[in-house]
Scaffold this active site. Structure first.
Site, mmCIF file in Angstrom:
data_model
loop_
_atom_site.group_PDB
_atom_site.id
_atom_site.type_symbol
_atom_site.label_atom_id
_atom_site.label_comp_id
_atom_site.label_asym_id
_atom_site.label_seq_id
_atom_site.Cartn_x
_atom_site.Cartn_y
_atom_site.Cartn_z
ATOM 1 N N TYR A 310 10.387 -34.298 17.723
ATOM 2 C CA TYR A 310 9.349 -33.381 17.204
ATOM 3 C C TYR A 310 9.192 -32.595 17.833
ATOM 4 O O TYR A 310 9.041 -32.216 18.812
ATOM 5 C CB TYR A 310 8.572 -34.768 16.656
ATOM 6 N N CYS A 311 9.785 -30.664 17.199
ATOM 7 C CA CYS A 311 9.528 -29.921 18.338
ATOM 8 C C CYS A 311 9.877 -29.599 19.699
ATOM 9 O O CYS A 311 11.816 -30.080 19.572
ATOM 10 C CB CYS A 311 7.948 -30.051 17.779
#
Length: 578
Positions: A310-311
């Protein structure tokens, strides 16, 4: 006899008075611009807002002066032609007082019309390179939001009404809120005491089964008799707490995955302290992601795992996949899913505006004694990217109206900051974000091994948010150009958080798929099919297709029942340490 309407009229400035003071305000704004422009010209701009060299060194000054000059002309013009002002919906002016009172209706329409003019002239500024133009538009938008009449007590009818009705108690309460926030070092977005990690957030049952100085590994308890043989490891961003994916039960991606028969492991990064202040990319890849992959494979006796990044953890996951490929170990990972993650930062979002030399210098000063970047610094930066919603909205509600903010689990998470290792944080920004070295063959190395994304053959599922201002979809798409293996791209409705945290039960938003072979994001959108609701089921079908075999949910599939004993209950203590 003096009527109520006469008293009300006398209590407020006349239209002529307002015109005079708006002209004064306009002159003040012009002086602010001139001061800022002079500081830029002298090479000493505000921290983090240094402009890159344009083809013509005076281009930015000229464009800025022209934009503001036209805007200042609008102050007088718009007050004389209010019918031309935009009467659009704007939640800042939703209260009926903004329209019922002619003075405040004039203020509202003046502000909206002038805002449109300022943004238009900034958008049309010429003679700037793309990055300088982006900075000008961002600064103009930030200033326009800051100057909203809703942000000032004397030009906000709701605040005046509340002040009269409460005899000033709203302002006293608001002052207390402001002083408390100043003491805490960050603005309050959620009523205190409503949420607690482990009580009504991050409550999916599980155990911490592995711990290092860098992270804890949580294994969640199965709720189905059969589970997919290939487990899933989630790598959340280390700049935030992992429980964005395990909020309240109805929003929890973690809980939903477990209910679908996935053996799920979650990495919970440690909020940095002096014991890990010197970690580097090698640590997050080797002693973080690779270590977690090997730990799960060994625990369950499987050859492969699925992964999610994520990210920023997706950025490092790409480096991990390339490292494994270079070392002949790519088969350890059956698939990789990227949530709003970037590997190519050529077209990154507004966060690039905060990467000037002065910002890097400021980060160095703030962390000089401890080697740690206080998480509140990053939180403030992200708040500035959405200043209208995350700053000025709360100035009005918390400080001027003296209200408590409503309970909202996502914003509680947003304020639950983590500290960062300063050296690694600066290196990430300088090398990956600014230098864009990850997409260069051998541009970076991990443990002495040059990284080349073109070696990645792992199947990828790439999710982007249509309205993401942190990882714009154009930027997320770029991974499609650098990784040759099989890929599936999905464009989700909403932004960086809500675009990801969108459970099927909510029935919100939509997502787009294109089953063809589009060459770029524009072509993807042009030929895409819209699907209502959450993209999670599409991802689950894709994941299951990669490795459909199921096994009994027993033995090591139950936390603490395998060779690794349970250390403590989920969500663990790392996530609770500030």
């Amino acid at each position: 006899m003096t009527t109520e309407s006469d008293t009300t009229a006398a209590a407020f400035p006349s239209l002529e008075d307002w015109q005079h003071w708006t002209q004064v305000m306009g002159r003040a704004q012009q002086m602010l611009l001139e001061t800022w422009a002079d500081s830029w010209k002298s090479g000493d701009p505000a921290p983090g807002l240094k402009l890159p060299n344009a083809p013509d060194p005076m281009a930015m000054l000229t464009a800025g002066a022209e934009a503001w000059g036209k805007g200042l002309e609008a102050w007088g013009q718009m007050l004389g032609g209010m019918a031309a002002a935009a009467d659009r919906k704007d939640k800042r002016f939703a209260a009926p007082e903004w329209r019922d009172n002619p003075v405040f209706d004039t203020i509202r329409q003046s502000y909206l019309a002038i805002s449109d003019q300022l943004m238009k002239t900034a958008d049309q500024a010429e003679g700037l390179d793309s990055e300088a133009h982006q900075r000008l538009k961002f600064l103009t938008a930030s200033f326009v939001d800051a100057m909203s009449p809703s942000n000032f007590a004397l030009t906000n009818p709701q605040v005046l009404k509340a002040t009269m009705e409460s005899r000033g108690e709203n302002l006293l309460t608001g002052l207390r809120h402001m002083l408390d926030d100043m003491k805490a070092g960050q603005m309050t977005h959620v009523a205190k005491g409503h949420f607690e990690v482990g009580r009504n957030l991050a409550t999916t049952p599980g155990k911490v089964i592995h711990e290092t100085p860098l992270y804890q590994l949580i294994q969640y308890t199965p709720t189905t008799e059969k589970v997919l043989e290939t487990p899933l490891i989630v790598f959340p961003p280390w700049i935030n707490r992992f429980y964005i994916l395990d909020l309240t039960a109805e929003k929890s991606f973690v809980r939903w995955c477990v209910e679908q028969g996935i053996t799920l492991f979650m990495v919970s990064w440690k909020s940095a302290d002096e014991s890990i202040k010197d970690v580097t990319l090698d640590d997050y890849v080797l002693r973080g992601q690779v270590d977690a992959i090997d730990t799960v494979r060994d625990l369950l006796g499987v050859e492969q795992v699925h992964t999610i990044g994520y990210c920023v953890a997706g950025t490092t996951l790409a480096a991990t996949l390339a490292l494994l490929a270079a070392r002949g170990q790519a088969d350890k990972v059956a698939s990789a899913t990227f949530f709003t993650a970037q590997v190519d930062f050529a077209h990154a979002g507004d966060l690039r505006l905060f990467l000037g030399d002065e910002t890097m210098g400021l980060l160095g000063q703030l962390s000089a004694d401890t080697g740690i970047v206080d998480g509140r610094v990053m939180a403030s930066t992200f708040n500035l990217l959405r200043g209208r919603d995350l700053i000025w909205n709360y100035v009005t509600n918390n400080y001027l109206l003296g209200k408590e903010p409503p309970p909202f689990d996502l914003l509680h998470w947003n304020g639950d900051v983590t500290n960062l290792p300063a050296g690694w944080h600066r290196d990430y920004l300088e090398t990956l974000y600014k230098g864009n070295k990850l997409v260069e063959e051998g541009g970076i190395s991990v443990d002495g091994t040059p990284i080349d994304l073109k070696r990645i053959e792992t199947p990828l599922y790439i999710q982007a948010g249509r309205e993401d201002h942190i990882a714009p979809p154009q930027s997320v798409w770029k991974i499609m150009d650098h990784v040759p293996g099989p890929k599936r791209f999905v464009l989700a409705g909403s932004g960086h958080i809500a675009g990801v945290v969108n459970p099927p039960s909510a029935g919100k938003y939509q997502y787009w798929l294109n089953e063809g072979e589009p060459k770029d994001l524009d072509a993807f959108i042009e030929g895409a099919t819209e699907h209502k609701g959450s993209w999670w089921p599409d991802w689950l079908a894709w994941l299951t297709e990669r490795a459909p075999k199921k096994v009994d949910a027993k033995g090591a599939r139950v936390p603490g029942k395998g060779k690794r004993q349970a250390i403590e209950d989920a969500p663990g203590r790392y996530v609770k340490t500030r």
